[in-house]
Design a protein around this motif. Structure first.
Motif, PDB file in Angstrom:
ATOM      1  N   THR A   5       0.826  -1.200   0.000  1.00  0.00           N
ATOM      2  CA  THR A   5       0.000   0.000   0.000  1.00  0.00           C
ATOM      3  C   THR A   5       0.864   1.256   0.000  1.00  0.00           C
ATOM      4  N   THR A   6       1.929   1.226   0.795  1.00  0.00           N
ATOM      5  CA  THR A   6       2.857   2.360   0.848  1.00  0.00           C
ATOM      6  C   THR A   6       3.503   2.601  -0.502  1.00  0.00           C
ATOM      7  N   SER A   7       3.908   1.509  -1.168  1.00  0.00           N
ATOM      8  CA  SER A   7       4.532   1.620  -2.479  1.00  0.00           C
ATOM      9  C   SER A   7       3.561   2.187  -3.507  1.00  0.00           C
ATOM     10  N   THR A   8       2.308   1.730  -3.470  1.00  0.00           N
ATOM     11  CA  THR A   8       1.295   2.229  -4.400  1.00  0.00           C
ATOM     12  C   THR A   8       1.033   3.710  -4.166  1.00  0.00           C
ATOM     13  N   HIS A   9       0.957   4.082  -2.894  1.00  0.00           N
ATOM     14  CA  HIS A   9       0.746   5.487  -2.545  1.00  0.00           C
ATOM     15  C   HIS A   9       1.897   6.340  -3.067  1.00  0.00           C
ATOM     16  N   MET A  10       3.123   5.865  -2.927  1.00  0.00           N
ATOM     17  CA  MET A  10       4.278   6.620  -3.395  1.00  0.00           C
ATOM     18  C   MET A  10       4.275   6.736  -4.917  1.00  0.00           C
ATOM     19  N   ARG A  11       3.920   5.641  -5.594  1.00  0.00           N
ATOM     20  CA  ARG A  11       3.845   5.685  -7.062  1.00  0.00           C
ATOM     21  C   ARG A  11       2.821   6.728  -7.512  1.00  0.00           C
ATOM     22  N   ASP A  12       1.679   6.774  -6.844  1.00  0.00           N
ATOM     23  CA  ASP A  12       0.644   7.752  -7.192  1.00  0.00           C
ATOM     24  C   ASP A  12       1.125   9.176  -6.924  1.00  0.00           C
ATOM     25  N   LYS A  13       1.823   9.350  -5.813  1.00  0.00           N
ATOM     26  CA  LYS A  13       2.355  10.671  -5.468  1.00  0.00           C
ATOM     27  C   LYS A  13       3.368  11.127  -6.508  1.00  0.00           C
ATOM     28  N   VAL A  34      14.934  16.005 -11.652  1.00  0.00           N
ATOM     29  CA  VAL A  34      14.019  17.092 -11.273  1.00  0.00           C
ATOM     30  C   VAL A  34      12.765  16.533 -10.616  1.00  0.00           C
ATOM     31  N   ILE A  35      12.244  15.442 -11.166  1.00  0.00           N
ATOM     32  CA  ILE A  35      11.051  14.812 -10.596  1.00  0.00           C
ATOM     33  C   ILE A  35      11.350  14.299  -9.191  1.00  0.00           C
ATOM     34  N   ALA A  36      12.502  13.683  -9.024  1.00  0.00           N
ATOM     35  CA  ALA A  36      12.882  13.172  -7.709  1.00  0.00           C
ATOM     36  C   ALA A  36      12.972  14.306  -6.690  1.00  0.00           C
ATOM     37  N   SER A  37      13.534  15.423  -7.114  1.00  0.00           N
ATOM     38  CA  SER A  37      13.664  16.572  -6.221  1.00  0.00           C
ATOM     39  C   SER A  37      12.291  17.096  -5.793  1.00  0.00           C
ATOM     40  N   LYS A  38      11.361  17.154  -6.742  1.00  0.00           N
ATOM     41  CA  LYS A  38      10.026  17.669  -6.433  1.00  0.00           C
ATOM     42  C   LYS A  38       9.270  16.735  -5.483  1.00  0.00           C
ATOM     43  N   THR A  39       9.470  15.443  -5.655  1.00  0.00           N
ATOM     44  CA  THR A  39       8.752  14.479  -4.820  1.00  0.00           C
ATOM     45  C   THR A  39       9.467  14.218  -3.493  1.00  0.00           C
ATOM     46  N   GLY A  40      10.672  14.758  -3.346  1.00  0.00           N
ATOM     47  CA  GLY A  40      11.377  14.639  -2.079  1.00  0.00           C
ATOM     48  C   GLY A  40      12.061  13.304  -1.860  1.00  0.00           C
ATOM     49  N   ILE A  41      12.427  12.612  -2.944  1.00  0.00           N
ATOM     50  CA  ILE A  41      13.148  11.351  -2.803  1.00  0.00           C
ATOM     51  C   ILE A  41      14.431  11.409  -3.627  1.00  0.00           C
ATOM     52  N   LYS A  42      15.334  10.486  -3.388  1.00  0.00           N
ATOM     53  CA  LYS A  42      16.576  10.422  -4.147  1.00  0.00           C
ATOM     54  C   LYS A  42      16.293   9.896  -5.553  1.00  0.00           C
ATOM     55  N   ALA A  43      17.100  10.361  -6.503  1.00  0.00           N
ATOM     56  CA  ALA A  43      16.906   9.947  -7.892  1.00  0.00           C
ATOM     57  C   ALA A  43      16.988   8.430  -8.031  1.00  0.00           C
ATOM     58  N   ALA A  44      17.916   7.806  -7.303  1.00  0.00           N
ATOM     59  CA  ALA A  44      18.062   6.348  -7.375  1.00  0.00           C
ATOM     60  C   ALA A  44      16.799   5.648  -6.890  1.00  0.00           C
ATOM     61  N   SER A  45      16.144   6.222  -5.876  1.00  0.00           N
ATOM     62  CA  SER A  45      14.925   5.622  -5.336  1.00  0.00           C
ATOM     63  C   SER A  45      13.776   5.719  -6.332  1.00  0.00           C
ATOM     64  N   LEU A  46      13.803   6.760  -7.158  1.00  0.00           N
ATOM     65  CA  LEU A  46      12.740   6.954  -8.150  1.00  0.00           C
ATOM     66  C   LEU A  46      12.671   5.772  -9.113  1.00  0.00           C
ATOM     67  N   TYR A  47      13.838   5.227  -9.441  1.00  0.00           N
ATOM     68  CA  TYR A  47      13.884   4.099 -10.378  1.00  0.00           C
ATOM     69  C   TYR A  47      13.375   2.803  -9.755  1.00  0.00           C
ATOM     70  N   HIS A  49      10.529   2.736  -8.447  1.00  0.00           N
ATOM     71  CA  HIS A  49       9.098   2.825  -8.720  1.00  0.00           C
ATOM     72  C   HIS A  49       8.800   2.856 -10.216  1.00  0.00           C
ATOM     73  N   TYR A  50       9.683   3.504 -10.981  1.00  0.00           N
ATOM     74  CA  TYR A  50       9.504   3.596 -12.437  1.00  0.00           C
ATOM     75  C   TYR A  50      10.861   3.363 -13.106  1.00  0.00           C
ATOM     76  N   PRO A  51      10.933   2.442 -14.053  1.00  0.00           N
ATOM     77  CA  PRO A  51      12.228   2.086 -14.634  1.00  0.00           C
ATOM     78  C   PRO A  51      12.852   3.167 -15.511  1.00  0.00           C
ATOM     79  N   ASP A  52      12.021   4.057 -16.083  1.00  0.00           N
ATOM     80  CA  ASP A  52      12.556   5.105 -16.945  1.00  0.00           C
ATOM     81  C   ASP A  52      11.556   6.252 -17.041  1.00  0.00           C
ATOM     82  N   LYS A  53      11.974   7.320 -17.695  1.00  0.00           N
ATOM     83  CA  LYS A  53      11.131   8.519 -17.773  1.00  0.00           C
ATOM     84  C   LYS A  53       9.868   8.271 -18.584  1.00  0.00           C
ATOM     85  N   GLU A  54       9.975   7.488 -19.630  1.00  0.00           N
ATOM     86  CA  GLU A  54       8.794   7.253 -20.471  1.00  0.00           C
ATOM     87  C   GLU A  54       7.687   6.535 -19.704  1.00  0.00           C
TER      88      GLU A  54
END
Length: 201
Positions: A5-13, A34-47, A49-54
């Protein structure tokens, strides 16, 4: 709250925050950093949740349009409504509201049209819009459209979105007739025009 649930919430955020960035600056100008900065997480953590920008971009589009599509489809599916004109009016109202109620979704669509990236446009259409558009066509057939219902559906959707996209201009035009300024009034008048012409056919 479970880990899933936490992971889904973060993906939606992330999708919601990214949608605002893409709407403001466009696909090419927004980086994962830039997206990672706006969402308040590290760029590495962003990947994680999503493998690439597309993939994140299309998740952002889906997030932006999901509720609007649900509203349109609910109006189309409202078989409890006795009059086909009222049902059509509700559908047209839902289309009108999607055009003005969410500036993020509106700008995302405008930017996508301006970018004219054919693979993205094809994917966007096939994954988000095709099924709903087919249901609009089916509703028009049910209302009596026997010739060129697909063209009629294109006319209607284009008219509604164009009408409100150009609102900042037409409000200053010197016109002889009074014009509808709300989605409710436009939907009412357009439904009357469509159904009266279908009845004549």
């Amino acid at each position: 709250m479970s880990q899933q649930t936490t992971s889904t919430h973060m993906r939606d955020k992330i999708a919601a925050e990214a949608a605002e960035l893409f709407a403001e600056s466009g696909y090419a100008a927004v980086s994962m950093r830039v997206i990672a900065s706006k969402t308040g997480i590290k760029a590495a953590s962003l990947y994680n949740h999503y493998p690439d920008k597309e993939s994140l971009y299309f998740a952002s589009l889906a997030h932006a349009f999901e509720k609007r599509i649900e509203t349109i489809e609910a109006a189309i599916s409202d078989t409890d409504t006795e009059s086909i004109q009222v049902r059509l009016q509700k559908t047209l109202l839902a289309l009108g509201q999607t055009a003005i109620d969410d500036p993020v979704a509106a700008r995302l669509l405008q930017r996508e049209l301006l970018d004219a990236d054919e693979p993205r446009l094809r994917k966007l259409t096939e994954t988000l819009f095709q099924e709903t558009f087919a249901r609009i066509i089916a509703l028009l057939k049910e209302a009596g459209a026997r010739e060129n219902p697909s063209t009629l559906a294109l006319y209607i959707t284009g008219l509604i979105h164009g009408y409100f996209s150009l609102a900042p201009i037409w409000r200053y035009l010197k016109l002889e007739d009074s014009i509808p300024e709300t989605p409710e009034k436009l939907a009412e008048e357009l439904a009357m025009i469509v159904t009266s012409n279908l009845e004549e056919d």
